[in-house]
Design an enzyme around this catalytic site. Structure first.
Site, mmCIF file in Angstrom:
data_model
loop_
_atom_site.group_PDB
_atom_site.id
_atom_site.type_symbol
_atom_site.label_atom_id
_atom_site.label_comp_id
_atom_site.label_asym_id
_atom_site.label_seq_id
_atom_site.Cartn_x
_atom_site.Cartn_y
_atom_site.Cartn_z
ATOM 1 N N GLU A 34 4.690 8.351 -1.173
ATOM 2 C CA GLU A 34 3.684 8.730 -0.193
ATOM 3 C C GLU A 34 4.258 8.738 1.222
ATOM 4 O O GLU A 34 5.142 7.949 1.542
ATOM 5 C CB GLU A 34 2.508 7.747 -0.244
ATOM 6 C CG GLU A 34 1.647 7.947 -1.460
ATOM 7 C CD GLU A 34 0.610 6.855 -1.645
ATOM 8 O OE1 GLU A 34 -0.461 7.168 -2.170
ATOM 9 O OE2 GLU A 34 0.867 5.701 -1.281
ATOM 10 N N CYS B 147 5.162 9.119 9.042
ATOM 11 C CA CYS B 147 5.721 7.883 8.497
ATOM 12 C C CYS B 147 6.248 8.203 7.096
ATOM 13 O O CYS B 147 5.485 8.587 6.204
ATOM 14 C CB CYS B 147 4.612 6.828 8.452
ATOM 15 S SG CYS B 147 5.123 5.297 7.676
ATOM 16 N N CYS C 157 9.990 -0.729 -3.855
ATOM 17 C CA CYS C 157 10.846 -1.513 -2.964
ATOM 18 C C CYS C 157 11.217 -2.818 -3.661
ATOM 19 O O CYS C 157 10.398 -3.404 -4.367
ATOM 20 C CB CYS C 157 10.105 -1.818 -1.658
ATOM 21 S SG CYS C 157 11.136 -2.696 -0.461
ATOM 22 N N CYS D 52 8.166 -8.398 -0.143
ATOM 23 C CA CYS D 52 7.409 -9.086 0.913
ATOM 24 C C CYS D 52 5.979 -9.307 0.406
ATOM 25 O O CYS D 52 5.356 -8.382 -0.112
ATOM 26 C CB CYS D 52 7.374 -8.244 2.189
ATOM 27 S SG CYS D 52 9.019 -7.795 2.772
ATOM 28 N N CYS E 186 2.802 -7.081 1.260
ATOM 29 C CA CYS E 186 2.959 -5.628 1.139
ATOM 30 C C CYS E 186 2.695 -5.156 -0.292
ATOM 31 O O CYS E 186 3.294 -5.663 -1.237
ATOM 32 C CB CYS E 186 4.387 -5.260 1.561
ATOM 33 S SG CYS E 186 4.788 -3.548 1.251
ATOM 34 N N CYS F 208 -0.487 0.131 7.075
ATOM 35 C CA CYS F 208 0.784 -0.572 6.852
ATOM 36 C C CYS F 208 0.697 -1.448 5.609
ATOM 37 O O CYS F 208 -0.258 -2.212 5.441
ATOM 38 C CB CYS F 208 1.076 -1.470 8.043
ATOM 39 S SG CYS F 208 1.410 -0.521 9.500
HETATM 40 FE FE1 SF4 Z 1 9.586 -3.346 1.090
HETATM 41 FE FE2 SF4 Z 1 7.038 -3.662 1.764
HETATM 42 FE FE3 SF4 Z 1 8.857 -5.455 2.548
HETATM 43 FE FE4 SF4 Z 1 8.818 -2.967 3.625
HETATM 44 S S1 SF4 Z 1 7.246 -4.550 3.828
HETATM 45 S S2 SF4 Z 1 10.628 -4.124 2.929
HETATM 46 S S3 SF4 Z 1 8.189 -1.746 1.829
HETATM 47 S S4 SF4 Z 1 8.247 -5.014 0.418
#
Ligand code: SF4
Length: 341
Positions: free
Chosen positions: A93, A106, A113, A117, A120, A335
């Site tokens: 996306e 963006c 990923c 985190c 996220c 975000c």
């Molecule tokens: Fe990956 Fe999300 Fe951390 Fe960005 S915020 S590095 S997309 S896990």
């Protein structure tokens, strides 16, 4: 998948060398780049300043197609989330964010990923694969046609799905093609790379190209940052901030620290004071982002009062501090909400 090399995986220099190997003049690469990036050509047939014989040869040997848009959702605030289908069936996306006179794109750099985190949603998917340079740049080529008439994309942020510096080579190639005079012609001032803090790659990026840097910090001490962001165990705050100090931001540009405010976790006045001390001596601004809750998330949004107090402490300490309004929450485009679904 065609298995052919993709021309948008090449920088200008690489395309020149590739054409030279085919026995063609190097300047042909500049012609082809303009067709691909400036006129959005999706077929060789339109490249009428190339000979028919050369076009046929290119058709046979290389690929130029961009990822396909399969769905566009528009938020009540005008933000657009665009779902792309890649050649192998994976989906990513991108988000188009309207501004007063310009739009910001963006873009994603990975499918999923690996960084994990906790705040996220993309991090919950895990890493499927890196995007190729052609897939990063291809998002922008398509998105340029998604803005309303008269409004164009002026800023690019690599802040969508994935950690750009974990896909370093392809991200760098994409940036080179964003900023090449024969590519999309963006100034490096208009490109921002956002990272969770891969310290050695920050330093390398600074040597390779001078774009804006945004660092996702999110906690004022190692204990809480390591809880939130596993990368901190590898590159703790001290190493990360040293890399930031070493990053050669040109002119009067400022580095950006992103700080996601999580209710009752990192949003107190004491935390803000600690953060202010930590950033002392770094030419920077701070973006505060109120956490967007997602299904299954273990954190909650901060109270408006906590956001105000946190911002005030940083302002009083002399930092430009902006509370970023989350755009596109209703379509999960804000975000940390991108999932590629
Ligand atoms: Fe990956 Fe999300 Fe951390 Fe960005 S915020 S590095 S997309 S896990």
């Amino acid at each position: 998948m065609s298995g052919k090399p993709h021309l948008k995986d090449m920088t200008l220099e690489e395309m020149e060398a590739y054409f030279a190997e085919m026995g063609k003049e190097r300047y042909r690469a500049r012609q082809v780049m303009k067709w691909l990036y400036q006129r959005g050509a999706q077929s060789f047939d339109v490249m009428t300043d190339l000979s028919k014989e050369f076009r046929d040869k290119l058709k046979e040997m290389v690929e130029i197609r961009d990822p396909e848009i399969v769905k566009t959702s528009t938020s009540i605030d005008g933000t657009k989330k665009v779902l792309f289908q890649l050649e192998d069936g994976h989906k990513v996306e991108s988000v188009l964010i309207p501004g007063k006179n310009h739009w910001t794109a963006c873009l994603s750099t990975q499918v999923g990923c690996a960084m994990g985190c906790l705040f996220c949603f993309t991090g919950t998917i895990g890493l499927k694969r890196n995007l190729r340079a052609s897939e990063i740049v291809g998002q922008l080529i398509r998105l340029r046609f998604e803005t309303p008439e008269g409004a164009s994309v002026k800023n690019v942020v690599l802040m969508g799905m994935g950690e750009p510096l974990a896909n370093y080579e392809n991200t760098l190639k994409a940036i080179k093609n964003f900023t090449s005079d024969y590519g999309m012609g963006f100034s490096t001032r208009k490109i921002t790379v956002s990272t969770c803090g891969i310290a050695p790659k920050i330093v390398q990026l600074g040597h390779d190209i001078r774009v804006n840097l945004a660092v996702s910090l999110n906690a004022p001490d190692n204990e809480r940052r390591s809880t939130l962001m596993p990368i901190n165990r590898l590159y703790p705050i001290e190493a990360l901030l040293q890399a930031c100090r070493d990053y050669p931001m040109p002119g009067r540009r400022m580095l950006t620290f992103e700080y996601v405010l999580l209710g009752d976790f990192n949003d107190t006045i004491q935390d803000a004071k600690k953060l202010a001390r930590l950033l002392r001596g770094i030419r920077c601004k701070v973006n505060l982002i109120a956490f967007n809750e997602f299904p299954g998330s273990r954190f909650k949004s901060p109270s408006p009062e906590a956001i105000r107090n946190f911002q005030q402490v940083l302002l009083d300490a002399g930092y430009t501090t902006i509370v970023r309004t989350s755009r596109g929450k209703d379509i999960c485009a804000a975000c940390g909400q991108l999932s590629g679904q």
